[in-house]
Design a protein around this motif. Structure first.
Motif, PDB file in Angstrom:
ATOM      1  N   LEU A 155     -15.575  -8.341 -17.597  1.00  0.00           N
ATOM      2  CA  LEU A 155     -15.314  -8.886 -16.356  1.00  0.00           C
ATOM      3  C   LEU A 155     -14.107  -9.865 -16.659  1.00  0.00           C
ATOM      4  O   LEU A 155     -13.221 -10.457 -16.241  1.00  0.00           O
ATOM      5  N   ARG A 156     -15.473 -11.133 -17.818  1.00  0.00           N
ATOM      6  CA  ARG A 156     -14.802 -12.556 -17.934  1.00  0.00           C
ATOM      7  C   ARG A 156     -13.244 -11.910 -18.707  1.00  0.00           C
ATOM      8  O   ARG A 156     -12.778 -13.299 -18.742  1.00  0.00           O
ATOM      9  N   GLY A 157     -12.905 -10.976 -18.947  1.00  0.00           N
ATOM     10  CA  GLY A 157     -12.057 -10.845 -20.084  1.00  0.00           C
ATOM     11  C   GLY A 157     -10.213 -10.881 -18.836  1.00  0.00           C
ATOM     12  O   GLY A 157      -9.173 -10.659 -19.690  1.00  0.00           O
ATOM     13  N   ILE A 158     -11.426 -10.422 -18.052  1.00  0.00           N
ATOM     14  CA  ILE A 158      -9.757 -10.047 -16.337  1.00  0.00           C
ATOM     15  C   ILE A 158      -8.945 -11.433 -16.262  1.00  0.00           C
ATOM     16  O   ILE A 158     -10.029 -12.564 -15.414  1.00  0.00           O
ATOM     17  N   ASP A 159      -7.746 -11.488 -15.774  1.00  0.00           N
ATOM     18  CA  ASP A 159      -7.071 -12.762 -15.813  1.00  0.00           C
ATOM     19  C   ASP A 159      -7.261 -12.660 -14.686  1.00  0.00           C
ATOM     20  O   ASP A 159      -7.048 -12.225 -13.584  1.00  0.00           O
ATOM     21  N   ASP A 160      -7.455 -14.201 -13.700  1.00  0.00           N
ATOM     22  CA  ASP A 160      -7.848 -14.363 -13.114  1.00  0.00           C
ATOM     23  C   ASP A 160      -6.552 -15.319 -11.943  1.00  0.00           C
ATOM     24  O   ASP A 160      -6.881 -14.703 -10.796  1.00  0.00           O
ATOM     25  N   SER A 161      -5.265 -15.003 -12.640  1.00  0.00           N
ATOM     26  CA  SER A 161      -4.039 -14.851 -11.751  1.00  0.00           C
ATOM     27  C   SER A 161      -3.822 -13.886 -11.163  1.00  0.00           C
ATOM     28  O   SER A 161      -3.487 -13.859 -10.086  1.00  0.00           O
ATOM     29  N   ILE A 162      -4.355 -12.454 -11.568  1.00  0.00           N
ATOM     30  CA  ILE A 162      -4.405 -11.410 -11.140  1.00  0.00           C
ATOM     31  C   ILE A 162      -4.694 -11.240 -10.024  1.00  0.00           C
ATOM     32  O   ILE A 162      -4.866 -11.053  -8.809  1.00  0.00           O
ATOM     33  N   ILE A 163      -6.135 -11.712  -9.395  1.00  0.00           N
ATOM     34  CA  ILE A 163      -7.223 -11.733  -8.783  1.00  0.00           C
ATOM     35  C   ILE A 163      -6.626 -12.833  -7.763  1.00  0.00           C
ATOM     36  O   ILE A 163      -6.340 -12.050  -5.772  1.00  0.00           O
ATOM     37  N   LYS A 164      -6.125 -14.253  -7.935  1.00  0.00           N
ATOM     38  CA  LYS A 164      -5.556 -15.298  -6.903  1.00  0.00           C
ATOM     39  C   LYS A 164      -4.182 -14.548  -5.847  1.00  0.00           C
ATOM     40  O   LYS A 164      -4.496 -14.539  -4.798  1.00  0.00           O
ATOM     41  N   ALA A 165      -3.612 -13.416  -7.236  1.00  0.00           N
ATOM     42  CA  ALA A 165      -2.024 -12.845  -6.508  1.00  0.00           C
ATOM     43  C   ALA A 165      -2.944 -11.966  -5.398  1.00  0.00           C
ATOM     44  O   ALA A 165      -2.537 -12.084  -4.396  1.00  0.00           O
ATOM     45  N   ALA A 166      -3.673 -11.377  -5.772  1.00  0.00           N
ATOM     46  CA  ALA A 166      -4.307 -10.042  -5.394  1.00  0.00           C
ATOM     47  C   ALA A 166      -4.481 -10.990  -3.848  1.00  0.00           C
ATOM     48  O   ALA A 166      -4.626 -10.248  -1.830  1.00  0.00           O
ATOM     49  N   GLN A 167      -5.749 -11.853  -3.579  1.00  0.00           N
ATOM     50  CA  GLN A 167      -6.143 -13.002  -2.276  1.00  0.00           C
ATOM     51  C   GLN A 167      -4.837 -12.953  -1.890  1.00  0.00           C
ATOM     52  O   GLN A 167      -5.017 -13.088  -0.282  1.00  0.00           O
ATOM     53  N   VAL A 168      -3.524 -13.313  -2.745  1.00  0.00           N
ATOM     54  CA  VAL A 168      -2.884 -14.118  -1.381  1.00  0.00           C
ATOM     55  C   VAL A 168      -2.254 -13.523  -0.603  1.00  0.00           C
ATOM     56  O   VAL A 168      -1.579 -13.361   0.114  1.00  0.00           O
ATOM     57  N   ASP A 169      -1.263 -11.972  -1.198  1.00  0.00           N
ATOM     58  CA  ASP A 169      -1.215 -10.897  -0.952  1.00  0.00           C
ATOM     59  C   ASP A 169      -2.658 -10.351   0.506  1.00  0.00           C
ATOM     60  O   ASP A 169      -2.409  -9.366   1.322  1.00  0.00           O
ATOM     61  N   GLY A 170      -3.547 -11.314   0.364  1.00  0.00           N
ATOM     62  CA  GLY A 170      -4.327 -10.859   1.663  1.00  0.00           C
ATOM     63  C   GLY A 170      -5.895  -9.759   1.269  1.00  0.00           C
ATOM     64  O   GLY A 170      -5.849  -8.629   1.953  1.00  0.00           O
ATOM     65  N   ALA A 171      -5.484  -9.061   0.011  1.00  0.00           N
ATOM     66  CA  ALA A 171      -6.872  -7.511  -0.199  1.00  0.00           C
ATOM     67  C   ALA A 171      -7.757  -8.359  -0.043  1.00  0.00           C
ATOM     68  O   ALA A 171      -8.100  -9.958  -0.326  1.00  0.00           O
ATOM     69  N   SER A 172      -8.822  -7.249   0.511  1.00  0.00           N
ATOM     70  CA  SER A 172     -10.124  -7.756   1.102  1.00  0.00           C
ATOM     71  C   SER A 172     -10.543  -7.868  -0.632  1.00  0.00           C
ATOM     72  O   SER A 172     -10.835  -7.058  -1.669  1.00  0.00           O
ATOM     73  N   LEU A 173     -12.365  -8.287  -0.022  1.00  0.00           N
ATOM     74  CA  LEU A 173     -12.772  -8.620  -1.731  1.00  0.00           C
ATOM     75  C   LEU A 173     -13.475  -7.314  -2.529  1.00  0.00           C
ATOM     76  O   LEU A 173     -12.461  -6.763  -3.822  1.00  0.00           O
ATOM     77  N   PRO A 174     -13.845  -6.043  -1.277  1.00  0.00           N
ATOM     78  CA  PRO A 174     -14.171  -4.940  -1.696  1.00  0.00           C
ATOM     79  C   PRO A 174     -12.516  -4.068  -2.231  1.00  0.00           C
ATOM     80  O   PRO A 174     -12.854  -3.091  -3.711  1.00  0.00           O
ATOM     81  N   ARG A 175     -11.948  -4.395  -1.552  1.00  0.00           N
ATOM     82  CA  ARG A 175     -10.248  -3.360  -2.241  1.00  0.00           C
ATOM     83  C   ARG A 175     -10.180  -4.502  -3.522  1.00  0.00           C
ATOM     84  O   ARG A 175      -9.171  -3.570  -4.276  1.00  0.00           O
ATOM     85  N   ILE A 176     -10.687  -5.397  -3.939  1.00  0.00           N
ATOM     86  CA  ILE A 176      -9.751  -6.379  -4.993  1.00  0.00           C
ATOM     87  C   ILE A 176     -10.538  -5.337  -6.339  1.00  0.00           C
ATOM     88  O   ILE A 176     -10.340  -5.343  -6.895  1.00  0.00           O
ATOM     89  N   TYR A 177     -12.031  -5.496  -6.250  1.00  0.00           N
ATOM     90  CA  TYR A 177     -12.922  -4.679  -6.633  1.00  0.00           C
ATOM     91  C   TYR A 177     -12.405  -3.251  -6.970  1.00  0.00           C
ATOM     92  O   TYR A 177     -12.611  -2.653  -8.449  1.00  0.00           O
ATOM     93  N   TRP A 178     -12.035  -2.403  -6.239  1.00  0.00           N
ATOM     94  CA  TRP A 178     -11.837  -1.237  -6.261  1.00  0.00           C
ATOM     95  C   TRP A 178     -10.553  -0.731  -6.620  1.00  0.00           C
ATOM     96  O   TRP A 178     -10.868   0.085  -7.464  1.00  0.00           O
ATOM     97  N   ARG A 179      -9.475  -2.281  -6.699  1.00  0.00           N
ATOM     98  CA  ARG A 179      -8.741  -1.131  -7.207  1.00  0.00           C
ATOM     99  C   ARG A 179      -7.686  -1.926  -8.298  1.00  0.00           C
ATOM    100  O   ARG A 179      -6.881  -1.950  -9.114  1.00  0.00           O
TER     101      ARG A 179
END
Lengths: 426, 292
Positions: free
Chosen positions: B178-202
């Motif tokens: 988990l620590r190795g995953i790039d934060d920017s991908i998650i941030k990008a997903a958040q900007v796109d409006g993905a919910s937290l469970p969706r971010i984890y799952w997808r």
């Protein structure tokens, strides 16, 4: 127990075993006049007994090289012995019993001890059934140490009294009547430890009690399919299963000595176990006849399942070591050793015609029955303790009986079929 | 001169280890293979009997029980440890307080040997000593938990103890992933409006794929080799209902005097491990040049 697990774990892989073999090859060869003895008597009383044997051998001018392997009813010792034997460097003597003696003899590794046996008159001193176990192709290859009786039933007199049971039950019907009373009084009727050899210790007492010595021999020693398929065996299995109803649910996996403690503490009424249980009672300061009772298992008063410990003697090249070996064999059968050893161990001397003054009531009763049953043919080898059949078939039958005991879904008819199949294991 | 020594030295240093490893691992694997087609009984012998030992092996009910138990155990143990490990890792990854202390607590079972775990759980699960007695003493007398002494359920006790031991280890692996995953991908997903469970799952779980792979590999070979846990917890009982291939092999080879049969069962175990490991190694080794 933990030591055993650790050791068994280290033996997990064949390649690790083989590494042990390679190490022992380098371990060197015994010196002249020295007898190396592999045994698994490491607990308090047993260790004292072995020290006695060591003294006797040293009195004859030989050197004793102790090779004790603790744990697990000799399983670990047997594993170590195999690795030593494969590497061509066996000890002079090793504690091995039952048909395993013949298996070792068939590997051509055992020394002929007939000269010693003849000089010491073993043929006259040993009952024939016992002598036969010590022989391979008519020659002695092992020296017997002691006799344990397996078909004992131990009881707590206070529990019996409280439940209104008068005396030890003589038949299975009496036994179940008594067990019902104990159950009603709130105690556990039968203390049982659920390990396959303990299951089988109970099972063979049931078979002996239900079918008698002749049937026992046919069914469990000769493994005759007709006897195994008979109505007597059906009845034995039914009786065996009925006993389970009188045990407590936490029994699987319990060690035998903890099981004996349940009888000792008044938690349970009866236990089926060999006379090493007596050592447990005595060690706790209990007196036979007063604090605990011993009697043959129901219906087996005229029979005797024996468990004889013995030492097999390996072929040795060195003349001095051979002399030490034959002196060791003679010492083992001497009256002095037989008495001291068996007083410590709870068993009785294997030598007939010994004075039993120093032994307790249970020991005296055991010795008397040993002599009597040797004459009447009621003296039979214990299957549960590896005295009767080869390890492969014994293991398969034990598995099956234990599974039947533990799994109520296995019907008696199924069990009987499986028993016949297991007996055919080669 | 010194040039040749320099080039030889690493090989010389590695050679003893290599030779020992080769002889004591592959040499004995081969010896075991030879024994499995021999008529060996109490001691090894080399009379060739073809596949007779394997035929006997697969006719034994106890072996099938052992295989079935291995199936149940491996599936639930690996699956359970992974699921719990992932959940713990995700929760720990929420930038919580005292994460270091919690992580240590979850990892602690790994510090114990399976023998200790097995013995402790044996006491806890024993109806007359452990959980059931505790509940009865507290007044909940209808409480009933006898899995350890029930032939059908005892194997699940082994699973419980195994998961308890290994879930923390899986957690540590996933946490590192988990620590190795790039934060920017998650941030990008958040900007796109993905919910937290969706971010984890997808996003997050799929990018943990390599971690899943190595965790499953490590745990499944532990499962196939499992021996000490079973020995300490149930000793294969009641009856032989919790026997696994490793305890079966030990019993046959060392207490029943059937070395050939034991070697045959060891060969089957080796094949099972190989079936898992070889494809994995193959894919790993092949993909290396492309990745790096």
């Amino acid at each position: 127990m933990y030591g055993r697990i650790e050791e068994t774990f280290t033996m997990l892989k064949l390649n690790q075993l083989a590494a042990a073999v390679a190490l022992t090859v380098a371990a060197g060869v015994a010196n002249a006049g020295e007898a190396e003895v592999l045994h698994y008597w490491t607990s308090g009383g047993e260790a004292k007994s072995v020290a006695e044997l060591k003294k006797m051998l040293e009195a004859k001018g030989h050197k004793w090289k102790d090779f004790a392997v603790a744990g697990g009813a000799g399983d670990n010792a047997a594993t170590v012995l195999k690795s030593r034997a494969i590497s061509g460097n066996p000890p002079a003597a090793a504690q091995v019993k039952g048909p395993a003696i013949q298996e070792w003899a068939n590997e051509g590794m055992l020394a002929n001890m007939d000269a010693t046996a003849k000089a010491e008159k073993w043929d006259e001193l040993l009952p024939k059934v016992v002598a036969d176990v010590m022989k391979s192709k008519g020659s002695y290859v092992a020296a017997p140490v002691n006799v344990h009786r397996v078909n004992w039933m131990w009881a707590n007199p206070d529990v019996l009294k409280k439940a209104g049971v008068a005396g030890m039950p003589k038949s299975w019907d009496e036994f179940f009547a008594a067990a019902d009373k104990i159950k009603a009084s709130g105690a556990i009727a039968v203390a049982h430890g659920g390990q396959n050899w303990q299951d089988f210790t109970t099972f063979e007492s049931v078979v002996l009690g239900v079918g008698g010595a002749k049937f026992y021999t046919d069914a469990l020693v000769k493994l005759d399919p007709a006897a195994l398929n008979s109505a007597t065996m059906t009845k034995s299995l039914e009786t065996f299963r009925k006993i389970k109803g009188y045990t407590d649910p936490a029994s699987p996996g319990r060690d035998w000595n903890l099981t004996t403690a349940m009888v000792m503490n008044g938690k349970a009424g009866f236990q089926f176990m060999g006379d090493w249980a007596k050592g447990e009672f005595l060690a706790a300061g209990k007196a036979p006849g007063k604090d605990f009772l011993c009697a043959a298992a129901p219906g087996t008063a005229n029979a005797y399942t024996f468990n004889v410990d013995s030492f097999i003697m390996f072929k040795l090249k060195d003349a001095g070591a051979q002399k030490a070996q034959s002196d060791l064999a003679a010492s083992i059968m001497s009256t002095g050793f037989q008495e001291v050893f068996n007083l410590n161990k709870g068993s009785i001397p294997v030598r007939l015609g010994m004075k039993m003054d120093k032994f307790d009531e249970c020991g005296k009763a055991s010795a008397k029955d040993f002599v009597d049953t040797a004459k009447t043919g009621g003296l039979v080898p214990s299957v549960a303790h590896g005295m009767a059949i080869k390890p492969a078939a014994e293991g398969a039958i034990k598995d099956m009986v234990s599974q039947f005991w533990n799994d109520d879904k296995v019907t008696v008819a199924d069990a009987q079929k499986k028993l016949i199949a297991a007996a055919a294991t080669k | 001169m010194s040039r040749t020594l320099e080039s030889m030295l690493p090989k010389l240093v590695v050679a003893p280890g290599f030779i020992l490893g080769f002889a004591f691992i592959y040499g004995f694997m081969i010896w075991n293979g030879v024994l499995s087609v021999s008529a060996s009984r109490m001691l090894p012998n080399y009379e060739f009997v073809g596949l007779a030992q394997f035929e006997r092996l697969f006719e034994m009910e106890r072996w099938w029980v052992a295989l079935k138990n291995l199936g149940i155990f491996a599936l639930l143990y690996v699956g359970g440890a992974c699921v719990i490990g992932v959940l713990l890792a995700i929760f720990l990854d929420q930038k919580i307080r005292a994460e270091g202390a919690l992580r240590t607590i979850y990892l602690y079972p790994m510090a114990l040997s399976f023998v200790v775990t097995g013995t402790a759980w044996k006491w806890m699960l024993n109806p007359s000593l452990g959980l059931e007695k505790l509940m009865h003493d507290w007044g909940w007398t209808s409480f009933h938990f006898d899995w350890l002494v029930n032939t059908d359920m005892a194997i699940y006790c082994v699973v419980i103890a195994g998961i308890w031991q290994s879930a923390g280890f899986a957690m540590a692996l996933f946490l590192a992933g988990l620590r190795g995953i790039d934060d920017s991908i998650i941030k990008a997903a958040q900007v796109d409006g993905a919910s937290l469970p969706r971010i984890y799952w997808r996003i997050i779980l799929p990018s943990l794929r390599p971690v899943f792979f190595s965790t499953i590999l490590v745990l499944s070979h532990l499962a196939i080799k499992s021996f000490d846990l079973v020995m300490a917890l149930t000793n294969g009982g009641p009856g032989y209902s919790t026997d696994v291939p490793a305890t079966f092999m030990y019993a046959m080879s060392f207490t029943r005097g059937q070395v050939g049969l034991g070697a045959a069962s060891a060969t089957v175990m080796l094949m099972t491990v190989a079936a898992l490991v070889v494809p994995y190694l193959y894919s790993e080794l092949r993909s290396k040049p492309h990745d790096r």
